[in-house]
Each structure stands twice: as structure tokens, then as C-alpha cells.
Write an enzyme that holds these catalytic residues in place. Structure first.
Site, mmCIF file in Angstrom:
data_model
loop_
_atom_site.group_PDB
_atom_site.id
_atom_site.type_symbol
_atom_site.label_atom_id
_atom_site.label_comp_id
_atom_site.label_asym_id
_atom_site.label_seq_id
_atom_site.Cartn_x
_atom_site.Cartn_y
_atom_site.Cartn_z
ATOM 1 C CD GLU A 1 -1.190 -8.178 -1.111
ATOM 2 O OE1 GLU A 1 -1.875 -8.787 -1.957
ATOM 3 O OE2 GLU A 1 -1.134 -8.517 0.076
ATOM 4 C CE LYS B 1 -3.184 -12.632 4.646
ATOM 5 N NZ LYS B 1 -4.461 -11.878 4.537
HETATM 6 P P1 PGA Z 1 -4.122 -7.921 3.922
HETATM 7 O O1 PGA Z 1 -4.774 -8.787 2.776
HETATM 8 O O2 PGA Z 1 -2.718 -8.306 4.111
HETATM 9 O O3 PGA Z 1 -4.334 -6.513 3.443
HETATM 10 O O4 PGA Z 1 -4.984 -8.188 5.134
HETATM 11 C C1 PGA Z 1 -4.171 -9.780 2.064
HETATM 12 C C2 PGA Z 1 -5.187 -10.811 1.687
HETATM 13 O O5 PGA Z 1 -6.407 -10.583 1.854
HETATM 14 O O6 PGA Z 1 -4.815 -11.907 1.302
HETATM 15 ZN ZN ZN Z 2 -7.191 -12.676 1.448
#
Ligand code: PGA
Ligand code: ZN
Length: 432
Positions: free
Chosen positions: A209, A339
Site C-alpha cells: 500500500e 471494506k
Molecule cells: P488487505 O489489508 O486489504 O490486504 O486485506 C488491509 C488492512 O488490513 O487494512
Molecule cells: Zn486491517
């Protein structure tokens, strides 16, 4: 009423070079919506199923041809010519066509791509920008832009596990605009890069990221280097910029406890350690401080850290309404990491968001570690009044497309940045 003329999908590649799904939804009046879905690496067990081909000869089994076929061969004939009253109506049809509790037949990646493409097409039909369409869907007006929480340093699954915890993030606390927030973050990011070069002899290497990932000797050094970078950028830690952390502790939790490298802690020991970090490093948000199935200890974690820091559930809640209800009842968290692909449709994500808001929680809208250039996430965070947004660092185009979209929305609306919880009404106030 929005009548679907056609839905189609194809494979595109995400920020890790892995396949993902892009869908196109055409409405009968000629309006079109295109959207693509992200993908996680540090995933929670309760997430809806992301359908992958499993064919080792192609993208190490990560191909999305099956998910694409779910759209082109299964959803397309079922949806063509059908009219829907709104997002909920469409999503209910998608969920019924899949028929499984975790979207394992058609794939959450296929279903969400269509859900999002439909939202874009419906917004286009209504001649509204997506964030206004989403605000109406949520029954909210526009109130603020989410305050960004931005990855500075990474360990865990997003880097080479140099340190057990996943991310140390900066929160530009004194910024009043998105523009100010991003320019402050740039100053901190660059001073961190200089520090990393000096201290660890490392050029700028970035995790999934965009976080910097030098060989930190321990977790404390990640926080110390972050505070040092803030100061070196001429900003005041604790006032101008504060820290947040994604502990992602599920990924270093085993049968003997929480494995922090040099020591292994019990749940209680982990809570104490987190409370010390919050106190010492002025951390204002702690994500996944305990493992996703450590339900028994989350209420104690919540009592120990709040109201000083948000107790944020990512893998713990997986954006799943039942898990959120249970956590509200148990007083196990004060904030939801939202998410959308953890649950797999816009309507279910909205239900998760509504539950969190009704409980007086904060909502941090989050990207995944595998992202595309699509920027619907920015519109969603504004339209659904997320108080925070977590997109990743400020260095890669799949992240910047969302920051740039937020700048565009800021220019269009003149909305202020959301206040940190003390002003937003979190019980007892926040630290800022
Ligand atoms: P991921 O992690 O998108 O790789 O699942 C992001 C997070 O843990 O916030
Ligand atoms: Zn997380």
C-alpha cells in the site's frame, strides 16, 4: 426505476498485477456504469468469497475467468431487460441468484462489480455525481470529507514481516482541508524516507500500500521513527499529526498467543502493551488490536483504549452485519473499518455502515491492499459520511486516483474535513 439493458465483465489487473473483475452496466436509456473491485491479502476469515480460478498455470491460480463468467454467463441472462427500483432491489436479486451465504457460487468479486457498476449507471441516469447518488441511497446529506489516515510504515503481510504489525499510519490532525492534509503527509513521508535512508541504509522500498518498509528491529522503532519523521518535517506530533496503527494481530496470533518476535503475549498482555503504545506514542486509532476470533477479550481491549483511541475492527468485523451487531452488544469496538468487498454488495455494506452509525461508532472507509485505478471509494466515503478514509500511502496511482478524486470532490463541494471524534461525539471525547 432503472431497466438493465446489459451487464458484462472482463478481467483487468490490480496493483499487484493480479487479475480482478471490471463490470459494465448499461441501462435501457443509454446510461452506463463501469466499476472494478479490489482484493485483500491480509484477509479476515469471515469475508465473502472472492472467486479465483485455481488454475496454477495462469496467474498462480489467481485468474478471475470464473468470476467473469459468473457475470457474462449467469447474471447477464438473468438481469437483461429487468427493471430495478434501486440498489437494494438489484442487490437482493444478485444475492438470490447466488443463493449461498458467502457468495461462493458466483463470487463476491463478480457480484460486487455488478453492484457497483449498477450504482454508477443509476447515478448517470439521474445525472448526479456518484457521491450525491450514494448520499441519497444512505439517506444522508453531504456533511464532510473523510479525514485521511495514511500509511507511513509497513510490516506484516503487506511487507516482508520486518515487524509483526502491519501498518503505522499518520493522521493529519490539524489539517482543515484535503489539500492541507495531503501536503502535510507529503512532508512527513519525505522526511521519513530520509530517516530510513540514514538509519537503515535503505533506499525507498514500498510495501503493497506504499508504506516504507525498512528492517525495523521492533514495533517501538516503527512508532519512534514515525514521530521523528513528523518532527523533522517541522510539524508537531500529537498536535499537527498523530499516529494510528493497524496491528492486524490475527496474522501473528497462534495457539501460544500473540507472537511479537522477541516475546509471546497473552490476550491480556497484548491489551496492556497496546494501552502503553497508545499512551506513549499518542496513537488515536488501533485497528485489529486483537485477533478476529478473540471475542472474549475485545470488550476489555475496548475498555482499555477508549475513548483515547478508536477501537477499530477490520478482520474482526469483516463488514458483516451479524458480527457488527454482536460487537455492539458486547461493547467490543468503537469503530468499523468498512471494506465493501468483505461483504460483497453495496446494500449489505450500507447496512453495516448504518448499524455502526446508530451505535455511535465511527466509520473508517478502507481500500484493500490490491486496488485498481477506480475511485468509487472516495465517492462512497463522502456520500456515506465516513469520518475517516484509509487508502494507503501517497505514492502509487491506484491510491492517488482516490486522493485525487477526493480533491476533486473538495473543489466541487467545498466540504470541510471531518473532525476527529472528540468533536464528532464519541463517548468521552477523543484525544485531539
Ligand atoms: P488487505 O489489508 O486489504 O490486504 O486485506 C488491509 C488492512 O488490513 O487494512
Ligand atoms: Zn486491517
Amino acid at each position: 426505476m432503472h431497466v438493465i439493458h446489459n451487464v458484462t465483465a472482463r478481467e483487468i489487473l490490480d496493483s499487484r498485477g493480479r487479475p480482478t473483475v471490471e463490470a459494465v452496466c448499461d441501462l435501457a436509456d443509454g446510461s452506463r456504469g463501469v466499476a472494478s473491485v479490489p482484493s485483500g491479502a491480509s484477509t479476515g476469515r469471515a469475508e465473502a468469497l472472492e472467486l479465483r480460478d485455481g488454475d496454477p498455470s495462469r496467474y498462480a491460480g489467481l485468474g478471475c475467468r470464473k468470476a467473469v463468467a459468473s457475470v457474462n454467463a449467469a447474471l447477464q441472462p438473468a438481469l437483461r431487460g429487468r427493471g430495478f427500483d434501486g440498489q437494494q432491489d438489484l442487490d437482493a436479486a444478485l444475492i438470490e441468484l447466488d443463493g449461498t451465504p458467502n457468495k461462493s457460487r458466483l463470487g463476491a468479486n463478480a457480484i460486487l462489480a455488478v453492484s457497483l457498476a449498477y450504482a454508477r449507471a443509476a447515478a448517470a441516469q439521474r445525472r448526479l455525481p456518484l457521491y450525491r447518488h450514494l448520499a441519497e441511497m444512505a439517506g444522508t446529506g453531504l456533511a464532510w470529507l473523510p479525514r485521511p489516515t495514511i500509511n507511513l510504515f509497513s510490516g506484516g503481510k503487506h511487507a516482508g514481516r520486518q515487524a509483526p504489525i502491519q501498518d503505522v499510519l499518520v493522521v493529519p490532525a490539524s489539517a482543515r482541508t484535503m489539500d492541507e492534509a495531503l501536503s502535510m503527509t507529503y512532508a512527513v513521508y519525505m522526511s521519513a524516507a530520509e530517516r530510513v535512508a540514514r538509519k537503515y541504509g535503505m533506499r525507498l522500498l514500498r510495501a503493497d500500500e506504499g508504506g516504507q518498509a525498512p528492517p525495523f528491529p521492533n514495533v517501538e522503532s516503527m512508532f519512534e521513527d514515525a514521530l521523528g519523521a513528523i518532527e523533522a518535517a517541522g510539524l508537531a506530533p500529537g498536535r499537527d499529526v498523530v499516529l494510528a496503527v493497524d496491528v492486524a494481530s490475527t496474522h501473528f496470533h497462534g495457539s501460544s498467543g500473540y507472537d511479537l518476535g522477541a516475546e509471546t503475549l497473552t490476550s491480556r498482555g497484548m491489551i496492556e502493551r497496546l494501552a502503553q503504545w497508545v499512551e506513549h506514542y499518542r496513537i488515536v486509532s488501533v485497528e485489529d488490536g486483537l485477533a478476529e476470533e478473540d471475542w472474549e477479550h475485545w470488550p476489555a481491549l475496548c475498555a482499555a483504549l477508549s475513548p483515547r483511541a478508536l477501537v477499530l475492527g477490520d478482520d474482526f468485523l469483516c463488514t458483516q452485519p451479524e458480527r457488527i451487531r454482536r460487537a455492539i452488544q458486547a461493547r467490543a469496538a468503537t469503530a468499523l473499518l468498512l471494506k465493501v468487498n468483505q461483504v460483497g454488495s453495496l446494500s449489505e455494506a450500507l447496512e453495516a455502515r448504518d448499524l455502526a452509525c446508530q451505535a455511535g461508532w465511527q466509520v473508517t472507509v478502507s481500500a484493500r491492499s490490491g486496488e485498481t485505478e477506480d475511485h468509487w471509494l472516495a465517492d462512497l466515503a463522502v456520500g456515506w459520511q465516513g469520518q475517516q478514509i484509509k487508502i494507503g500511502s501517497i505514492t502509487q496511482s491506484e491510491r492517488l486516483s482516490k486522493y485525487n478524486r477526493l480533491l476533486q470532490i473538495e473543489a466541487e463541494t467545498g466540504l470541510p474535513l471531518a473532525a476527529w471524534p472528540s468533536a464528532a461525539g464519541l463517548r468521552g471525547g477523543g484525544r485531539l
